[in-house]
Design a protein around this motif. Structure first.
Motif, PDB file in Angstrom:
ATOM      1  N   ARG A 190       0.996  -1.235  -0.117  1.00 33.73           N
ATOM      2  CA  ARG A 190      -0.003  -0.093  -0.148  1.00 33.73           C
ATOM      3  C   ARG A 190       0.961   1.090  -0.005  1.00 33.73           C
ATOM      4  N   PRO A 191       1.561   1.285  -1.015  1.00 34.38           N
ATOM      5  CA  PRO A 191       2.558   2.567  -0.932  1.00 34.38           C
ATOM      6  C   PRO A 191       2.029   4.011  -0.951  1.00 34.38           C
ATOM      7  N   VAL A 192       0.917   4.217  -1.543  1.00 36.81           N
ATOM      8  CA  VAL A 192       0.103   5.528  -1.181  1.00 36.81           C
ATOM      9  C   VAL A 192      -0.223   5.901   0.174  1.00 36.81           C
ATOM     10  N   ALA A 193      -0.828   4.679   0.854  1.00 39.26           N
ATOM     11  CA  ALA A 193      -1.177   4.769   2.251  1.00 39.26           C
ATOM     12  C   ALA A 193       0.085   5.206   3.072  1.00 39.26           C
ATOM     13  N   ALA A 194       1.161   4.374   2.573  1.00 40.15           N
ATOM     14  CA  ALA A 194       2.421   4.679   3.385  1.00 40.15           C
ATOM     15  C   ALA A 194       3.004   6.336   3.332  1.00 40.15           C
ATOM     16  N   GLN A 195       2.877   6.496   1.941  1.00 35.86           N
ATOM     17  CA  GLN A 195       3.185   7.814   1.773  1.00 35.86           C
ATOM     18  C   GLN A 195       2.281   8.889   2.494  1.00 35.86           C
ATOM     19  N   ILE A 196       1.012   8.835   2.468  1.00 35.46           N
ATOM     20  CA  ILE A 196       0.214   9.482   3.309  1.00 35.46           C
ATOM     21  C   ILE A 196       0.602   9.459   4.854  1.00 35.46           C
ATOM     22  N   VAL A 197       0.687   8.532   5.263  1.00 39.58           N
ATOM     23  CA  VAL A 197       1.040   8.606   6.716  1.00 39.58           C
ATOM     24  C   VAL A 197       2.328   9.114   7.060  1.00 39.58           C
ATOM     25  N   SER A 198       3.270   9.317   5.948  1.00 43.34           N
ATOM     26  CA  SER A 198       4.688   9.798   6.321  1.00 43.34           C
ATOM     27  C   SER A 198       4.435  11.267   6.118  1.00 43.34           C
ATOM     28  N   VAL A 199       3.754  11.761   5.167  1.00 44.11           N
ATOM     29  CA  VAL A 199       3.613  13.159   4.879  1.00 44.11           C
ATOM     30  C   VAL A 199       2.711  14.179   5.248  1.00 44.11           C
ATOM     31  N   ALA A 200       1.572  13.437   5.694  1.00 42.38           N
ATOM     32  CA  ALA A 200       0.347  14.294   6.047  1.00 42.38           C
ATOM     33  C   ALA A 200       0.699  15.445   7.090  1.00 42.38           C
ATOM     34  N   ASN A 201       1.812  15.145   8.156  1.00 41.98           N
ATOM     35  CA  ASN A 201       1.898  16.024   9.061  1.00 41.98           C
ATOM     36  C   ASN A 201       3.155  17.167   8.482  1.00 41.98           C
TER      37      ASN A 201
END
Length: 297
Positions: free
Chosen positions: A35-46
């Motif tokens: 789930r690379p998109v989900a992982a990227q969102i968790v990483s960059v959202a803050n």
């Protein structure tokens, strides 16, 4: 860190498992490849460099997750029935923390009910809506409280995934959540809410979402009072023959029984729709306001 049993645990009645937190968290991190998109969102959202347009561009790459965010933005909870047709607007409506929470749910397979305790999402939606509805009484933001409730049971899902038979036995023996946490500690050396806090801290979630998880069992601590109240709401709605705990005791006098009546009604009314949004389930009706259909970036 390998967690060892607590002293005094009843090894005969409750077999103790050696629970390696690093191994469990590493197994979650390995899911990032799927789930690379989900992982990227968790990483960059803050990140301070991320705005709604940038986050929605990333989110658009995962159609299933983007659709869930759209469903939530158009739900009764946000009062925007059918008016959100842009993904960027949806991100603005629900907020970055909520998008990050939904990405965490996807990344950790909390949307796969076959791997979860049977009542997981009934409890989780009740927790989230109970916490959100009560949040102003505790000086908290409803959307932050919603995320806290949605993520609180992550640790329970991890324990169940790694020891399904043992964890099902705990659920059967301990229908009350406080007793269940004690049983978790005896068996694993850590309870599910503490495990949730460890995971969220590793992924950089703010203290506002991790600290209440650590304070829930200290009745003198007001930092855990909102989450205690939310668990009481969830228990009253989802646990058969539940023995109610006086809400005044759980909240240090902040709430009384009469305060819970409208909260229980609100949670009953909204729980099914929140569940559909979080799991990407189809709406029960063909009302276009409940199913916005096509959306744009």
């Amino acid at each position: 860190m390998t967690v060892t049993p607590f002293p005094g645990a009843d090894l005969q009645a409750t077999p103790v498992q050696v629970f390696d937190i690093e191994k469990v968290l590493a197994s979650i991190d390995s899911m990032a490849a799927q789930r690379p998109v989900a992982a990227q969102i968790v990483s960059v959202a803050n990140s301070d460099d991320t705005d709604a347009r940038a986050l929605s561009r990333i989110l658009a790459s995962d159609v299933a997750l983007a659709s869930r965010v759209m469903k939530l933005a158009n739900s009764a909870y946000f009062g925007m029935r059918g008016r959100v047709t842009s993904l960027q607007f949806a991100v603005t409506v629900v907020g970055f923390t909520t998008v990050r929470t939904m990405a965490t749910v996807a990344l950790t397979n909390l949307d796969d009910e076959s791997r979860l305790p049977e009542d997981f999402w009934d409890v989780t939606t009740s927790l989230a809506l109970g916490a959100s509805t009560l949040a102003p009484r505790f000086g908290e933001r409803p959307q932050d409280a919603l995320c806290l409730g949605l993520l609180a049971q992550l640790g329970a899902a991890l324990l169940h995934h790694n020891d399904p038979d043992g964890y099902e036995a705990i659920i059967a023996a301990e229908p009350a959540y406080r007793g269940r946490r004690a049983a978790e500690s005896r068996r694993y050396g850590i309870n599910s809410l503490r495990l949730t806090s460890v995971a969220l801290e590793q992924w950089g979630f703010p203290a506002a979402l991790t600290h209440p998880l650590k304070e829930i069992d200290d009745l003198q601590s007001m930092d855990g009072a909102l989450l205690r109240a939310a668990f009481e709401v969830a228990a009253r709605l989802t646990t058969e023959d539940y023995e109610e705990v006086p809400i005044v005791r759980l909240t240090g006098g902040r709430l009384r029984e009469d305060d819970l009546v409208p909260v229980l009604d609100q949670v009953r009314a909204d729980a099914a729709e929140l569940r559909r949004a979080m799991l990407g389930e189809a709406p029960e009706s063909d009302d276009p306001e409940e199913n916005p259909g096509e959306w744009t970036f």
